[in-house]
Write an enzyme that holds these catalytic residues in place. Structure first.
Site, PDB file in Angstrom:
ATOM      1  N   HIS A 270     -39.820 -26.855 -21.972  1.00 12.34           N
ATOM      2  CA  HIS A 270     -40.296 -26.011 -20.868  1.00 12.34           C
ATOM      3  C   HIS A 270     -41.560 -25.261 -21.310  1.00 12.34           C
ATOM      4  O   HIS A 270     -41.582 -24.035 -21.439  1.00 12.34           O
ATOM      5  CB  HIS A 270     -39.179 -25.034 -20.494  1.00 12.34           C
TER       6      HIS A 270
ATOM      7  N   GLU B 138     -44.344 -29.451 -18.242  1.00 11.70           N
ATOM      8  CA  GLU B 138     -43.169 -29.731 -19.050  1.00 11.70           C
ATOM      9  C   GLU B 138     -42.911 -31.231 -19.199  1.00 11.70           C
ATOM     10  O   GLU B 138     -43.002 -31.984 -18.226  1.00 11.70           O
ATOM     11  CB  GLU B 138     -41.943 -29.079 -18.412  1.00 11.70           C
TER      12      GLU B 138
END
Length: 289
Positions: free
Chosen positions: A155, A260
């Site tokens: 992330h 991501e």
């Protein structure tokens, strides 16, 4: 692998208030938090900090807002009940350094693994390689007698001068699922930029190409993410309205964009019994004029 005390440039330290493994090499410096196994910093020689960590970050057990959270063994709460932690167990686990070495080209490579996750069906460990580029690998093993389905993501929070002035290459004409539009699907028109109408983005791009570039004229650099073993891309920024209700973002929403490397949504992974799966990403920085 050797213990960290046996090679130069690897030490324990505090970074953003978190206990971390700090790596210092001629090519770059980096830091990995032992809370969440989260990379908190990557600074290649001749460049500024690549990652963003919120100045409003809270203390554990609250997950760290920023850096590179490890979302495992699921992303968000995909396929899970509402009583489990968002983005999985790895991001709030205690991680341990299990080994380190110097590679043939002079990079420093760390191996880390989370503690206290023996109740899960899968096991995981992580590779972090620090040099002129940052390479990260998340390695999942299924010791069970049946296949296990999982989702996952790195992330990444990338520091930018102003998210309203950057664009992301590598997503043109891809279909995406818009979480801010009731999960409807759309086609990416040109490069990604923060939508002017909504001022926010939460898009999942299934079957993406694996190479994404953040072009940031304010910082005069291009940040490239290259994924292997990750079929999805996610691009997220909450925008001003949503960020105002987030205690660890607030007015700082302009300072980052999340691009991501992931396996989420329709790209969930089935790990056969006794088998392994790896998600890799490499992050590199180029100055632009």
């Amino acid at each position: 692998m050797t213990e960290s005390g046996d090679i130069g440039g690897v030490r324990h330290g505090l970074v953003h208030g978190f206990e971390a493994i700090v790596v210092e090499t001629p090519a770059a410096t980096a830091a990995v938090s032992l809370f969440g196994g989260q990379i908190l910093s990557f600074v290649p020689a001749g460049h500024d900090e690549v990652l963003w960590v919120s100045p409003l970050v809270a203390a554990p057990p609250t997950p760290i807002r920023g850096g590179i959270p490890v979302c495992w063994p699921y992303f968000a709460r995909e396929g899970q009940s509402d009583d489990v932690p968002s983005h999985g167990y790895a991001r709030t686990a205690r991680w341990a350094l299990t080994g380190s070495r110097t590679t043939e080209n002079g990079d420093t490579e760390l191996e880390l693994a989370p503690e206290g996750l023996d109740h899960l069906d899968l096991t995981v460990h992580m590779t972090v390689r620090v040099g002129a580029t940052l390479t990260q690998g998340l390695h999942t093993h299924n010791p069970r007698l049946a296949a296990v389905t999982m989702t996952e993501a790195f992330h990444n929070y990338f520091k930018v001068a102003d998210v309203r002035r950057v664009h992301v290459e590598g997503l043109r004409e891809l279909t995406y699922i818009d979480k801010f539009d009731d999960m409807r699907t759309h086609t990416q028109d040109g490069n990604w930029s923060l939508p002017e109408d909504s001022g926010r983005s939460d898009r999942v791009y299934p079957d993406a190409g694996g190479t994404y570039r953040i072009i940031d004229p304010g910082l005069r650099r291009s940040v490239e993410v290259t994924a292997r073993g990750g079929r999805s891309a996610v691009v997220w920024n909450p925008g001003e309205a949503s960020a105002s209700g987030m205690a660890d973002v607030g007015s700082h929403w302009r300072e980052f964009v999340c691009v991501e490397a992931a396996n989420v949504g329709p790209n969930r992974v089935d790990v056969p019994a006794g088998s392994d799966h790896s998600l890799w990403q490499t992050i590199s920085v180029t100055q632009i004029h």
